[in-house]
Design a protein around this motif. Structure first.
Motif, short mmCIF file in Angstrom:
data_model
loop_
_atom_site.label_atom_id
_atom_site.label_comp_id
_atom_site.label_asym_id
_atom_site.label_seq_id
_atom_site.Cartn_x
_atom_site.Cartn_y
_atom_site.Cartn_z
N TYR A 161 0.87 -1.17 0.00
CA TYR A 161 0.00 0.00 0.00
C TYR A 161 0.91 1.22 0.00
N THR A 162 0.63 2.18 -0.85
CA THR A 162 1.42 3.39 -0.96
C THR A 162 0.56 4.54 -0.47
N MET A 163 0.64 4.77 0.83
CA MET A 163 -0.21 5.78 1.47
C MET A 163 0.65 6.99 1.84
N PRO A 164 0.34 8.17 1.32
CA PRO A 164 1.16 9.35 1.61
C PRO A 164 1.38 9.59 3.11
N ASP A 214 4.40 7.53 4.26
CA ASP A 214 5.68 7.61 3.55
C ASP A 214 6.87 7.71 4.49
N ALA A 215 6.83 8.64 5.42
CA ALA A 215 7.98 8.86 6.30
C ALA A 215 8.23 7.66 7.21
N THR A 216 7.18 7.08 7.77
CA THR A 216 7.40 5.95 8.70
C THR A 216 7.86 4.71 7.96
N VAL A 217 7.36 4.48 6.76
CA VAL A 217 7.84 3.33 5.97
C VAL A 217 9.31 3.55 5.62
N ARG A 218 9.64 4.74 5.22
CA ARG A 218 11.04 5.05 4.88
C ARG A 218 11.93 4.84 6.11
N ASP A 219 11.49 5.31 7.29
CA ASP A 219 12.27 5.11 8.52
C ASP A 219 12.42 3.63 8.84
N PHE A 220 11.33 2.88 8.73
CA PHE A 220 11.39 1.43 8.98
C PHE A 220 12.41 0.77 8.07
N LEU A 221 12.34 1.07 6.78
CA LEU A 221 13.25 0.44 5.80
C LEU A 221 14.70 0.85 6.03
N ALA A 222 14.91 2.03 6.62
CA ALA A 222 16.26 2.50 6.92
C ALA A 222 16.78 1.92 8.24
N ARG A 254 1.67 -13.22 0.74
CA ARG A 254 2.46 -14.13 -0.10
C ARG A 254 3.91 -13.91 0.28
N ARG A 255 4.64 -15.01 0.49
CA ARG A 255 6.06 -14.90 0.82
C ARG A 255 6.88 -15.02 -0.46
N PRO A 256 8.03 -14.36 -0.52
CA PRO A 256 8.58 -13.53 0.54
C PRO A 256 7.74 -12.25 0.73
N LEU A 257 7.71 -11.78 1.96
CA LEU A 257 6.95 -10.58 2.26
C LEU A 257 7.55 -9.37 1.54
N THR A 258 6.69 -8.49 1.07
CA THR A 258 7.15 -7.24 0.48
C THR A 258 7.70 -6.35 1.61
N PRO A 259 8.51 -5.36 1.26
CA PRO A 259 8.97 -4.43 2.30
C PRO A 259 7.79 -3.81 3.06
N TYR A 260 6.70 -3.49 2.37
CA TYR A 260 5.55 -2.91 3.05
C TYR A 260 4.92 -3.92 4.02
N ARG A 265 6.44 -6.32 5.54
CA ARG A 265 7.36 -6.41 6.68
C ARG A 265 7.11 -5.24 7.64
N TYR A 266 6.91 -4.04 7.10
CA TYR A 266 6.58 -2.86 7.90
C TYR A 266 5.30 -3.11 8.71
N LEU A 267 4.26 -3.64 8.05
CA LEU A 267 3.02 -3.95 8.76
C LEU A 267 3.27 -4.93 9.90
N PHE A 268 3.98 -6.02 9.59
CA PHE A 268 4.19 -7.09 10.57
C PHE A 268 5.03 -6.62 11.76
N GLU A 269 5.98 -5.72 11.52
CA GLU A 269 6.88 -5.32 12.60
C GLU A 269 6.43 -4.05 13.33
N TRP A 270 5.87 -3.08 12.63
CA TRP A 270 5.53 -1.81 13.26
C TRP A 270 4.04 -1.60 13.48
N CYS A 271 3.19 -2.10 12.61
CA CYS A 271 1.76 -1.75 12.67
C CYS A 271 0.90 -2.80 13.37
N ILE A 272 0.93 -4.01 12.89
CA ILE A 272 0.01 -5.03 13.38
C ILE A 272 0.20 -5.33 14.87
N PRO A 273 1.43 -5.43 15.39
CA PRO A 273 1.55 -5.74 16.82
C PRO A 273 0.80 -4.74 17.72
N GLY A 274 0.91 -3.46 17.42
CA GLY A 274 0.22 -2.46 18.22
C GLY A 274 -1.29 -2.53 18.06
#
Length: 181
Positions: free
Chosen positions: A41-44, A47-55, A88-94, A96-105
């Motif tokens: 999902y490409t949600m404006p 943008d910043a939090t996905v970029r931070d996660f990937l970095a 679908r695996r492998p997980l997309t970078p997005y 991975r962001y959901l699984f690590e930063w969004c869904i747990p909370g």
């Protein structure tokens, strides 16, 4: 409300935006269910939090706190919020962001989050359409471009609710609860 093009099945739809859209999350009485089918999902607003996660940055304190408050308030009032995410695996970078930063909370706040892994299996009959189903009666399609950019949110007038309920039940039957560990 802006009128959307008439869908192929002949039913009408209305495009939702802003407070008119947010009202569905304030006003549902019993349940809200979301089927998430896209891998990116490409949600404006993200943008910043996905970029931070990937970095490799640490998740910010209070990340997603307003949404978590919404989930907790609904749970405290006896209303359920449930999601089924097709992956679908492998997980997309997005994803991975959901699984690590969004869904747990979200899950910790009380959202019933489920994963439908279709990596080595055929699609069990679920649509290729994201949607929210409110109170087992109101259907809103979330329409996206192939890159994950949202096109619009479309309130479906006179939906075949039984079909959406069947898709919800099928997704949950094929899913496993999200486990942060």
């Amino acid at each position: 409300m802006k009128e959307a093009p008439v869908p192929v099945d002949g039913s009408g739809s209305v495009l939702l935006d802003g407070d008119e859209w947010q009202a569905y999350f304030r006003e549902f009485k019993r349940s809200a269910f979301r089927l998430e089918v896209h891998q990116t999902y490409t949600m404006p607003a993200e943008d910043a939090t996905v970029r931070d996660f990937l970095a490799g940055a640490p998740k910010p304190d209070g990340f997603n706190a307003p949404w978590h408050r919404t989930i907790r308030d609904h749970a405290a009032a006896g209303r359920t919020m449930t999601r089924a995410k097709i992956v679908r695996r492998p997980l997309t970078p997005y994803s991975r962001y959901l699984f690590e930063w969004c869904i747990p909370g979200n899950a910790a706040a009380g959202e019933n989050y489920h994963i439908v892994d279709v990596t080595d299996r055929p699609n069990p009959g679920l649509p290729e359409q994201d949607f929210w189903l409110f109170d087992e009666a109101v259907v809103v399609h979330l329409n996206y471009r192939p890159d994950g950019t949202q096109i619009n949110r479309e309130l479906i007038q006179d939906p075949d609710v039984d079909t959406y309920l069947a898709w919800r039940d099928l997704a949950l039957e094929r899913a496993v609860p999200f486990n942060a560990h």
